[in-house]
Every structure is written in C-alpha cells, then in structure tokens.
Design a protein around this motif. Structure first.
Motif, PDB file in Angstrom:
ATOM      1  N   LEU A 177       0.829  -1.204   0.000  1.00  0.00           N
ATOM      2  CA  LEU A 177       0.000   0.000   0.000  1.00  0.00           C
ATOM      3  C   LEU A 177       0.866   1.258   0.000  1.00  0.00           C
ATOM      4  O   LEU A 177       0.576   2.217  -0.728  1.00  0.00           O
ATOM      5  CB  LEU A 177      -0.929  -0.001   1.215  1.00  0.00           C
ATOM      6  CG  LEU A 177      -1.830   1.223   1.376  1.00  0.00           C
ATOM      7  CD1 LEU A 177      -2.835   1.301   0.231  1.00  0.00           C
ATOM      8  CD2 LEU A 177      -2.530   1.181   2.710  1.00  0.00           C
ATOM      9  N   VAL A 178       1.929   1.267   0.784  1.00  0.00           N
ATOM     10  CA  VAL A 178       2.832   2.427   0.822  1.00  0.00           C
ATOM     11  C   VAL A 178       3.499   2.629  -0.536  1.00  0.00           C
ATOM     12  O   VAL A 178       3.591   3.759  -1.030  1.00  0.00           O
ATOM     13  CB  VAL A 178       3.891   2.264   1.940  1.00  0.00           C
ATOM     14  CG1 VAL A 178       4.980   3.307   1.826  1.00  0.00           C
ATOM     15  CG2 VAL A 178       3.231   2.333   3.304  1.00  0.00           C
ATOM     16  N   LYS A 179       3.934   1.564  -1.178  1.00  0.00           N
ATOM     17  CA  LYS A 179       4.567   1.662  -2.499  1.00  0.00           C
ATOM     18  C   LYS A 179       3.602   2.264  -3.520  1.00  0.00           C
ATOM     19  O   LYS A 179       3.968   3.167  -4.275  1.00  0.00           O
ATOM     20  CB  LYS A 179       5.026   0.287  -2.986  1.00  0.00           C
ATOM     21  CG  LYS A 179       6.223  -0.252  -2.265  1.00  0.00           C
ATOM     22  CD  LYS A 179       6.564  -1.644  -2.789  1.00  0.00           C
ATOM     23  CE  LYS A 179       7.671  -2.291  -2.011  1.00  0.00           C
ATOM     24  NZ  LYS A 179       7.961  -3.653  -2.477  1.00  0.00           N
ATOM     25  N   TRP A 180       2.360   1.770  -3.538  1.00  0.00           N
ATOM     26  CA  TRP A 180       1.388   2.287  -4.495  1.00  0.00           C
ATOM     27  C   TRP A 180       1.023   3.738  -4.194  1.00  0.00           C
ATOM     28  O   TRP A 180       0.785   4.535  -5.113  1.00  0.00           O
ATOM     29  CB  TRP A 180       0.132   1.421  -4.511  1.00  0.00           C
ATOM     30  CG  TRP A 180       0.319   0.171  -5.307  1.00  0.00           C
ATOM     31  CD1 TRP A 180       0.467  -1.093  -4.824  1.00  0.00           C
ATOM     32  CD2 TRP A 180       0.412   0.065  -6.728  1.00  0.00           C
ATOM     33  NE1 TRP A 180       0.642  -1.976  -5.869  1.00  0.00           N
ATOM     34  CE2 TRP A 180       0.610  -1.287  -7.056  1.00  0.00           C
ATOM     35  CE3 TRP A 180       0.354   0.994  -7.766  1.00  0.00           C
ATOM     36  CZ2 TRP A 180       0.730  -1.744  -8.354  1.00  0.00           C
ATOM     37  CZ3 TRP A 180       0.477   0.536  -9.075  1.00  0.00           C
ATOM     38  CH2 TRP A 180       0.663  -0.807  -9.355  1.00  0.00           C
ATOM     39  N   THR A 181       0.975   4.099  -2.931  1.00  0.00           N
ATOM     40  CA  THR A 181       0.665   5.478  -2.557  1.00  0.00           C
ATOM     41  C   THR A 181       1.774   6.419  -3.013  1.00  0.00           C
ATOM     42  O   THR A 181       1.497   7.492  -3.570  1.00  0.00           O
ATOM     43  CB  THR A 181       0.464   5.594  -1.033  1.00  0.00           C
ATOM     44  OG1 THR A 181      -0.588   4.704  -0.639  1.00  0.00           O
ATOM     45  CG2 THR A 181       0.122   7.005  -0.621  1.00  0.00           C
ATOM     46  N   ALA A 192       1.533   6.745  -6.777  1.00  0.00           N
ATOM     47  CA  ALA A 192       0.390   7.589  -7.156  1.00  0.00           C
ATOM     48  C   ALA A 192       0.685   9.063  -6.900  1.00  0.00           C
ATOM     49  O   ALA A 192       0.334   9.933  -7.711  1.00  0.00           O
ATOM     50  CB  ALA A 192      -0.862   7.154  -6.395  1.00  0.00           C
ATOM     51  N   LEU A 193       1.340   9.374  -5.792  1.00  0.00           N
ATOM     52  CA  LEU A 193       1.680  10.768  -5.499  1.00  0.00           C
ATOM     53  C   LEU A 193       2.707  11.304  -6.487  1.00  0.00           C
ATOM     54  O   LEU A 193       2.620  12.475  -6.905  1.00  0.00           O
ATOM     55  CB  LEU A 193       2.211  10.894  -4.072  1.00  0.00           C
ATOM     56  CG  LEU A 193       1.160  10.737  -2.973  1.00  0.00           C
ATOM     57  CD1 LEU A 193       1.830  10.701  -1.605  1.00  0.00           C
ATOM     58  CD2 LEU A 193       0.156  11.864  -3.030  1.00  0.00           C
ATOM     59  N   THR A 246       1.982  14.369  -9.000  1.00  0.00           N
ATOM     60  CA  THR A 246       2.871  15.537  -9.010  1.00  0.00           C
ATOM     61  C   THR A 246       3.349  15.849 -10.420  1.00  0.00           C
ATOM     62  O   THR A 246       3.367  17.018 -10.842  1.00  0.00           O
ATOM     63  CB  THR A 246       4.077  15.289  -8.083  1.00  0.00           C
ATOM     64  OG1 THR A 246       3.603  14.999  -6.773  1.00  0.00           O
ATOM     65  CG2 THR A 246       4.986  16.502  -8.034  1.00  0.00           C
ATOM     66  N   ILE A 247       3.712  14.828 -11.174  1.00  0.00           N
ATOM     67  CA  ILE A 247       4.178  15.034 -12.550  1.00  0.00           C
ATOM     68  C   ILE A 247       3.049  15.574 -13.426  1.00  0.00           C
ATOM     69  O   ILE A 247       3.247  16.513 -14.208  1.00  0.00           O
ATOM     70  CB  ILE A 247       4.756  13.719 -13.120  1.00  0.00           C
ATOM     71  CG1 ILE A 247       6.040  13.373 -12.380  1.00  0.00           C
ATOM     72  CG2 ILE A 247       4.994  13.822 -14.618  1.00  0.00           C
ATOM     73  CD1 ILE A 247       6.559  11.977 -12.655  1.00  0.00           C
ATOM     74  N   ILE A 248       1.857  15.000 -13.273  1.00  0.00           N
ATOM     75  CA  ILE A 248       0.715  15.488 -14.054  1.00  0.00           C
ATOM     76  C   ILE A 248       0.410  16.941 -13.721  1.00  0.00           C
ATOM     77  O   ILE A 248       0.189  17.763 -14.610  1.00  0.00           O
ATOM     78  CB  ILE A 248      -0.522  14.590 -13.826  1.00  0.00           C
ATOM     79  CG1 ILE A 248      -0.281  13.230 -14.464  1.00  0.00           C
ATOM     80  CG2 ILE A 248      -1.780  15.244 -14.371  1.00  0.00           C
ATOM     81  CD1 ILE A 248      -1.340  12.195 -14.129  1.00  0.00           C
ATOM     82  N   LEU A 249       0.411  17.286 -12.448  1.00  0.00           N
ATOM     83  CA  LEU A 249       0.146  18.668 -12.048  1.00  0.00           C
ATOM     84  C   LEU A 249       1.220  19.610 -12.548  1.00  0.00           C
ATOM     85  O   LEU A 249       0.936  20.762 -12.877  1.00  0.00           O
ATOM     86  CB  LEU A 249       0.015  18.762 -10.521  1.00  0.00           C
ATOM     87  CG  LEU A 249      -1.279  18.218  -9.951  1.00  0.00           C
ATOM     88  CD1 LEU A 249      -1.217  18.238  -8.411  1.00  0.00           C
ATOM     89  CD2 LEU A 249      -2.480  19.003 -10.432  1.00  0.00           C
ATOM     90  N   TYR A 250       2.448  19.149 -12.650  1.00  0.00           N
ATOM     91  CA  TYR A 250       3.521  19.989 -13.161  1.00  0.00           C
ATOM     92  C   TYR A 250       3.241  20.404 -14.605  1.00  0.00           C
ATOM     93  O   TYR A 250       3.444  21.551 -14.973  1.00  0.00           O
ATOM     94  CB  TYR A 250       4.854  19.245 -13.061  1.00  0.00           C
ATOM     95  CG  TYR A 250       5.990  20.010 -13.710  1.00  0.00           C
ATOM     96  CD1 TYR A 250       6.579  21.097 -13.047  1.00  0.00           C
ATOM     97  CD2 TYR A 250       6.464  19.670 -14.968  1.00  0.00           C
ATOM     98  CE1 TYR A 250       7.618  21.805 -13.645  1.00  0.00           C
ATOM     99  CE2 TYR A 250       7.496  20.356 -15.557  1.00  0.00           C
ATOM    100  CZ  TYR A 250       8.075  21.435 -14.901  1.00  0.00           C
ATOM    101  OH  TYR A 250       9.100  22.143 -15.477  1.00  0.00           O
ATOM    102  N   PHE A 251       2.779  19.459 -15.406  1.00  0.00           N
ATOM    103  CA  PHE A 251       2.512  19.752 -16.812  1.00  0.00           C
ATOM    104  C   PHE A 251       1.185  20.470 -17.033  1.00  0.00           C
ATOM    105  O   PHE A 251       1.025  21.192 -18.000  1.00  0.00           O
ATOM    106  CB  PHE A 251       2.584  18.483 -17.669  1.00  0.00           C
ATOM    107  CG  PHE A 251       3.983  17.967 -17.814  1.00  0.00           C
ATOM    108  CD1 PHE A 251       4.916  18.662 -18.577  1.00  0.00           C
ATOM    109  CD2 PHE A 251       4.385  16.807 -17.176  1.00  0.00           C
ATOM    110  CE1 PHE A 251       6.222  18.203 -18.710  1.00  0.00           C
ATOM    111  CE2 PHE A 251       5.677  16.334 -17.304  1.00  0.00           C
ATOM    112  CZ  PHE A 251       6.603  17.027 -18.080  1.00  0.00           C
ATOM    113  N   VAL A 252       0.209  20.250 -16.159  1.00  0.00           N
ATOM    114  CA  VAL A 252      -1.094  20.900 -16.318  1.00  0.00           C
ATOM    115  C   VAL A 252      -1.051  22.353 -15.844  1.00  0.00           C
ATOM    116  O   VAL A 252      -1.602  23.244 -16.479  1.00  0.00           O
ATOM    117  CB  VAL A 252      -2.183  20.113 -15.544  1.00  0.00           C
ATOM    118  CG1 VAL A 252      -3.497  20.880 -15.503  1.00  0.00           C
ATOM    119  CG2 VAL A 252      -2.378  18.749 -16.186  1.00  0.00           C
TER     120      VAL A 252
END
Length: 55
Positions: A34-38, A41-42, A46-52
């Motif tokens: 769960l920690v790895k997937w979290t 996902a974060l 973060t990468i998506i928000l950087y480009f948007v």
C-alpha cells in the motif's frame, strides 16, 4: 502490634498464545504494498500537475 501477613499464593502464569507469524507477515506485506502504491500515485499526480499547471 504488627501482624504478620502470609504471602498470598498467585495462580500459575498464563502463557500467551504464540503470535501468528504468517498472518503478521501478510499484514506487513500488505502495508508495504500500500505504501509503495501510494508513493507511486503521489509521484504520478505531481508530474501530471507539473505539466497541467505551468507557471
């Protein structure tokens, strides 16, 4: 006058049930997964928000 008290007899010690290591390891592995997937996902968010949201 002080009275002498006899030591009270204690019942036998109760041994706790042994820990279920298989269940413990399964729970720990689930938590680590769960920690790895979290974290993944974060990072993706973060990468998506950087480009948007470009400055």
């Amino acid at each position: 006058m002080a009275t002498k008290h006899r030591p009270e007899h204690h019942s036998e010690l109760q041994v706790e049930s042994p820990m279920d290591y298989a269940q413990h390891e399964a729970t720990y592995n689930g938590f680590i997964t769960l920690v790895k997937w979290t974290v993944l996902a974060l990072a993706v968010t973060t990468i998506i928000l950087y480009f948007v949201i470009k400055p």
